[in-house]
Design a protein around this motif. Structure first.
Motif, short mmCIF file in Angstrom:
data_model
loop_
_atom_site.label_atom_id
_atom_site.label_comp_id
_atom_site.label_asym_id
_atom_site.label_seq_id
_atom_site.Cartn_x
_atom_site.Cartn_y
_atom_site.Cartn_z
N TYR A 1 36.38 -34.58 25.05
CA TYR A 1 36.43 -33.53 24.03
C TYR A 1 35.62 -33.84 22.78
O TYR A 1 35.21 -32.94 22.08
N CYS A 2 35.47 -35.10 22.46
CA CYS A 2 34.86 -35.42 21.18
C CYS A 2 33.58 -36.24 21.32
O CYS A 2 32.72 -36.21 20.43
N GLN B 1 30.75 -36.25 22.89
CA GLN B 1 29.37 -35.78 22.87
C GLN B 1 28.82 -35.60 21.47
O GLN B 1 27.62 -35.68 21.26
N CYS B 2 29.67 -35.33 20.48
CA CYS B 2 29.19 -35.18 19.11
C CYS B 2 29.43 -36.44 18.29
O CYS B 2 28.56 -36.91 17.58
N HIS B 3 30.67 -37.00 18.40
CA HIS B 3 31.02 -38.13 17.54
C HIS B 3 30.54 -39.46 18.09
O HIS B 3 30.58 -40.47 17.39
N LEU C 1 28.21 -39.24 13.72
CA LEU C 1 28.02 -38.30 12.60
C LEU C 1 28.33 -39.05 11.31
O LEU C 1 29.48 -39.42 11.07
N ASN D 1 28.76 -38.16 8.28
CA ASN D 1 29.75 -37.59 7.39
C ASN D 1 31.15 -37.58 7.98
O ASN D 1 32.11 -37.25 7.30
N ALA D 2 31.24 -37.87 9.24
CA ALA D 2 32.55 -37.89 9.88
C ALA D 2 32.63 -39.12 10.77
O ALA D 2 32.59 -39.02 11.99
N LEU E 1 34.48 -41.47 12.57
CA LEU E 1 35.86 -41.54 13.05
C LEU E 1 36.36 -42.97 13.21
O LEU E 1 37.52 -43.19 13.54
N LEU F 1 39.26 -42.40 6.71
CA LEU F 1 39.21 -41.03 7.21
C LEU F 1 40.40 -40.74 8.12
O LEU F 1 41.12 -39.75 7.95
N TYR G 1 44.98 -38.33 8.78
CA TYR G 1 45.58 -37.58 9.89
C TYR G 1 46.78 -38.34 10.42
O TYR G 1 46.65 -39.23 11.25
N PHE H 1 40.04 -28.29 14.18
CA PHE H 1 39.22 -27.78 15.29
C PHE H 1 38.63 -26.40 14.99
O PHE H 1 37.55 -26.08 15.45
N TYR I 1 32.08 -26.39 10.04
CA TYR I 1 31.30 -27.43 9.37
C TYR I 1 29.85 -26.99 9.39
O TYR I 1 29.30 -26.73 10.47
N HIS J 1 33.90 -26.02 14.43
CA HIS J 1 34.01 -27.42 14.85
C HIS J 1 34.04 -27.56 16.38
O HIS J 1 33.16 -28.14 16.98
N ILE J 2 35.05 -26.99 16.97
CA ILE J 2 35.11 -27.00 18.44
C ILE J 2 35.43 -25.57 18.89
O ILE J 2 36.41 -25.00 18.43
#
Lengths: 301, 398
Positions: free
Chosen positions: B66-67, B69-71, B78, B80-81, B83, B88, B92, B102, B106, B111-112
C-alpha cells in the motif's frame, strides 16, 4: 471359568458384591435402552403413540411415524448418506493405512518412535483433533498449511470446509483416519509379530520376494485380525459424534449428530430415539460377530 | 562402510523415506497447533506457523503493497514525509490517525485513492511496522506465553493481551485483572480444566471399584447363574451411549440431576462398568487358585482376600483400565454437553464453544486446544504400554 471353591459363603454374599454394579447398570444402561425403544414409537413427551405426529395429507406410518421421518425426512436422509460415506471411507482407509504402517515400521529400528507418532492422535480428544484440522484446512494460505502447500505448488487456495457436500464429509473422514490409524496399526502390528519367523524365513529361502511374501504369506495369516479391525472400526465409525459435531458444516450430519440435535436442540425425543434405535440395529450384528470372533480366539489360546 | 552394507542402505532408502513421510504427515497438524499457540497474534496473522522461525515484522507485506511504491523501501523516498523519522511517526499514536491522512490532499493530489485504502486491520499492522522501523517500538517477540494466560483467564477480546489491557485500562466489567479471580470465572479455561478433573477422577475410580467387587464375586464365589450373570453384565457393552441419552436426560430432569457432577459421575460409571468387569474378571480369574486356598485356610474371609490379595495383584489390569477410562472421560464431549453444558463447562465443552465463536482468534484457540490435549499426551507418553494394552483389550468397548 475354572474355580476352586474352598470357602463357603453365604447365599447372599455374591449378590452383595455384585449389587452396586448391577444396580448402576440397570438404571443407566439396561432400563434406559428399553425406554428408548419405547420412546421411538411415541410422541415427543412419551404421552401418546407416534401416530399423533403425523401431519394431515402427508404419508403416515402410524406408531412408526418417527421412523418414517427419520428415513424419509431430508435431514434423516442426509445423515444416513453421510454415515454410509463415513463407513465406506473410514473402515477401509484405517485398515489400509494401519496395515501399511504395521508392515513398514516392523522393518526399522526406530519402530517404537514411529508407532508412538502415529498412535498419538488416539490420545487426543476428538474436539482437540477437530481444532487441529480446522487449522490445517483454513482458507487463508497464511494460516492453513494445506492451502499453503496448494498455493506453493501453483494452485488456488480454497475454503476446504465449505466444499459442497458430500465433499466436505470426505474431508472430515480424513480426520477420522488420522485419529484411528494408530489403533488399527497397533492391532495389526501385534498380529504381525505373532507370525512365526520360521515361516517367513522358509519362504525367503524358497526365493519369494517381499511382495509375494506379503500377499501369499502374511496377508492370509493376518486375515482374521483384519476382520476384527474392520468390524471394530465399523462400530466406532457408526458412533462417531464429536468430530462432526465440532466441525459442523453444510449437510455434514451423521446419524449420531442428527440424534443429538433432535434431542438437545429441538427436544424431539421420539425422533431422537428412533435414530438411536437405527444406530443400535446397525451396530448389534457387527458387535455380535466381533464378540463371537473374540470368543473363538480366546478359546484357541 | 563396506560395499554390501552400502547396497543394503541404498535399498532401504525407499522404506525409510515412506515411513518418515507418513510420520511427518501424522505429526504436522499437531505440531502446527503447538507452535501457533506460542506465537503472538500479529505473527499468526502475518505468516504461517511453518514460518515461525523466519524473521518477519508485522505489516511488512502490507507496507509493500500500500505504501512502498511512493514512500520507498527504506521509508525515506519522499523528503517531506520521511516515514523512518521517529518524530513524524510519533504523531500517529493510533491507526485511526494514520488512516486520517489517506484522504488528505498533498500538493493537489489525493494521498491514496479511495479504492486503494488498506482496511483497518492492515492499517494497524502498517502503523506497527512503521513504529518498529522508526525505532519507537520494539519488534514483538517471536514466541510468547500470553495466549495461554489469555485463555486461562478466559480473556477473548480483540486487540491486546490480557496483561496489556489490564495494564492500560485496569479492571472493567467481569474482568477483575486478578489472575486467580478471573481464572476461576465460568468461561475461563483454568476453570474448565478444574471441572474436567472434578468430572474425570471420580468417574475413573467409581466404575473400577464397583467392577472390582463384581469381578471378584464372578470369579471366586460359587453361586447359581454365575456364567449367565457374567455374560449379561459384559454383554451390556453393546449398548451405545446414544441409546440411553433420551431416557436418562428425562430422568435427570425429573430428579434435578441435570447440570450436576453427580449425574455425570454416575453416567460414566454405568458406561465404564461392563468393560471394567470384563477386564478385571479376566485378570482376577487367572490368578492361581492356591493363593486363595491358603488364604481361606488361614481363616481369611472374602473381604480380606479381596483387599489383601486380589486388589494388589490386579494392579496392572487396574492401571490399564484407569488410564483408559480416564482418557475416555477426559476427552468426552457428548456426555458433558448434554448433562453438564453451561452449568459446569469442562474443557472439551469450552473448546467446542470456542470453535463456534472462533474464540478470539487462532492464537488463543490453539492455546486452549493444547491445554486440553496436554494432559492426555502426558499420560500417553508416560504410560504408553499400559495405555496401548488397555485400548487393545477394550477394542470392543461401547
Amino acid at each position: 471359568m475354572r474355580t476352586l471353591m474352598v470357602m463357603r459363603q453365604g447365599r447372599w454374599t455374591p449378590w452383595l458384591y455384585m449389587a452396586p454394579a448391577i444396580i448402576v447398570l440397570v438404571i443407566y444402561v439396561a432400563y434406559p435402552a428399553i425406554r428408548t425403544g419405547l420412546y421411538s414409537f411415541q410422541n415427543n413427551d412419551g404421552t401418546a403413540s407416534a401416530a399423533v405426529r403425523c401431519a394431515a395429507d402427508q404419508p403416515c406410518w402410524g406408531f412408526l411415524e418417527n421412523y418414517r421421518q427419520a428415513f424419509a425426512g431430508q435431514q434423516g436422509q442426509i445423515a444416513l448418506r453421510n454415515t454410509a460415506i463415513w463407513l465406506l471411507v473410514m473402515v477401509p482407509g484405517t485398515a489400509l493405512f494401519g496395515l501399511l504402517l504395521a508392515v513398514l515400521t516392523d522393518r526399522v529400528r526406530y519402530e517404537a518412535l514411529a508407532k508412538a507418532i502415529i498412535f498419538m492422535p488416539m490420545a487426543i480428544s476428538f474436539v482437540g483433533a477437530a481444532i487441529i484440522w480446522r487449522f490445517v484446512y483454513n482458507p487463508d494460505p497464511g494460516i492453513g498449511i494445506l492451502n499453503a502447500l496448494v498455493t506453493a505448488l501453483g494452485g488456488e487456495s480454497r475454503a476446504w470446509l465449505a466444499t459442497d457436500p458430500p465433499g466436505n464429509t470426505l474431508l472430515l473422514t480424513v480426520i477420522g483416519i488420522w485419529i484411528w490409524t494408530g489403533f488399527t496399526m497397533t492391532l495389526l502390528a501385534a498380529a504381525l509379530k505373532s507370525i512365526p519367523m520360521e515361516i517367513i524365513e522358509a519362504a525367503r529361502v524358497d526365493g519369494a520376494n517381499e511382495l509375494q511374501l506379503f500377499f501369499r504369506i502374511m496377508l492370509p495369516l493376518l486375515a482374521p485380525t483384519i476382520a476384527v479391525v474392520m468390524t471394530t472400526m465399523t462400530i466406532n465409525t457408526l458412533k462417531m459424534f464429536d468430530i462432526v459435531w465440532v466441525m459442523k458444516g453444510i449437510q455434514t450430519d451423521v446419524i449420531a449428530t442428527r440424534m443429538v440435535s433432535e434431542l438437545y436442540l429441538d427436544r424431539n425425543n421420539g425422533l431422537a430415539s428412533a435414530y438411536a434405535i437405527i444406530l443400535i440395529v446397525l451396530i448389534i450384528p457387527v458387535t455380535v460377530y466381533n464378540i463371537r470372533r473374540f470368543g473363538v480366539e480366546e478359546a484357541e489360546k | 562402510m563396506n560395499k554390501e552394507r552400502f547396497v543394503m542402505f541404498v535399498n532401504r532408502i525407499p522404506l525409510n523415506l515412506a515411513i518418515i513421510v507418513l510420520c511427518a504427515i501424522w505429526l504436522l497438524p499437531t505440531l502446527g497447533l503447538f507452535i501457533t499457540s506460542f506465537r503472538p497474534q500479529q505473527a499468526v496473522n502475518e505468516s504461517g506457523w511453518w514460518m515461525a522461525l523466519a524473521a518477519t515484522r508485522p505489516g511488512t507485506d502490507e507496507y509493500q503493497t500500500y505504501c512502498g511504491q511512493c514512500h520507498g523501501e527504506n521509508y525515506n523516498a519522499l523528503p517531506n514525509a520521511d516515514l523512518s523519522s521517529p518524530d513524524l511517526i510519533a504523531q500517529y499514536r493510533r491507526s485511526i490517525q494514520l488512516s486520517g491522512t489517506f484522504n488528505r490532499e498533498y500538493n493537489g493530489v489525493i494521498h491514496i485513492p479511495e479504492d486503494q485504502h488498506p482496511d483497518a486491520q492492515q492499517t494497524a499492522d502498517i502503523l506497527d511496522h512503521l513504529r518498529i522501523a522508526s525505532g519507537l517500538q520494539e519488534s514483538p517477540p517471536r514466541f510468547t506465553f500470553a495466549n495461554y494466560k489469555d485463555v486461562l483467564v478466559g480473556y477473548s477480546a480483540r486487540g491486546g493481551t490480557y496483561d496489556e489491557v489490564c495494564a492500560a485500562d485496569g479492571p472493567s466489567g467481569t474482568r477483575t485483572c486478578d489472575f486467580w479471580t478471573d481464572a476461576t470465572a465460568p468461561n475461563a479455561v483454568l476453570r474448565g480444566m478444574i471441572n474436567s478433573f472434578i468430572v474425570t477422577v471420580p468417574a475413573t475410580f467409581l466404575p473400577i471399584i464397583l467392577a472390582g467387587f463384581a469381578a471378584y464375586a464372578l470369579s471366586w464365589m460359587d453361586f447359581n447363574g454365575r456364567r449367565v450373570m457374567f455374560a449379561a453384565l459384559v454383554g451390556l457393552q453393546i449398548v451405545p451411549l446414544q441409546m440411553v441419552l433420551v431416557p436418562i436426560f428425562r430422568m435427570y430432569t425429573d430428579l434435578g440431576l441435570n447440570g450436576t457432577f453427580l449425574g455425570v459421575w454416575l453416567f460414566h460409571t454405568g458406561f465404564g462398568l461392563p468393560y471394567a468387569i470384563y477386564l478385571i474378571r479376566n485378570f482376577v480369574g487367572r490368578l492361581p487358585a492356591d493363593l486363595f486356598e491358603s488364604a481361606y485356610l488361614d481363616g481369611a474371609n472374602h473381604f480380606t482376600v479381596f483387599r489383601r490379595i486380589v486388589l494388589p495383584l490386579a494392579l496392572p489390569a487396574i492401571a490399564a483400565l484407569a488410564i483408559f477410562q480416564f482418557l475416555w472421560v477426559w476427552n468426552d464431549l457428548l456426555v458433558a454437553l448434554i448433562f453438564l453444558g453451561n452449568n459446569a463447562p469442562v474443557l472439551t465443552y469450552q473448546l467446542s464453544q470456542l470453535v463456534d465463536s472462533l474464540g478470539g482468534g487462532w492464537h488463543r484457540m490453539t492455546a486452549a486446544a493444547f491445554i486440553s490435549i496436554a494432559v492426555p499426551l502426558l499420560i500417553f507418553f508416560a504410560f504408553q504400554r499400559f495405555f496401548v494394552r488397555g485400548l487393545l483389550a477394550g477394542s470392543v468397548k461401547g
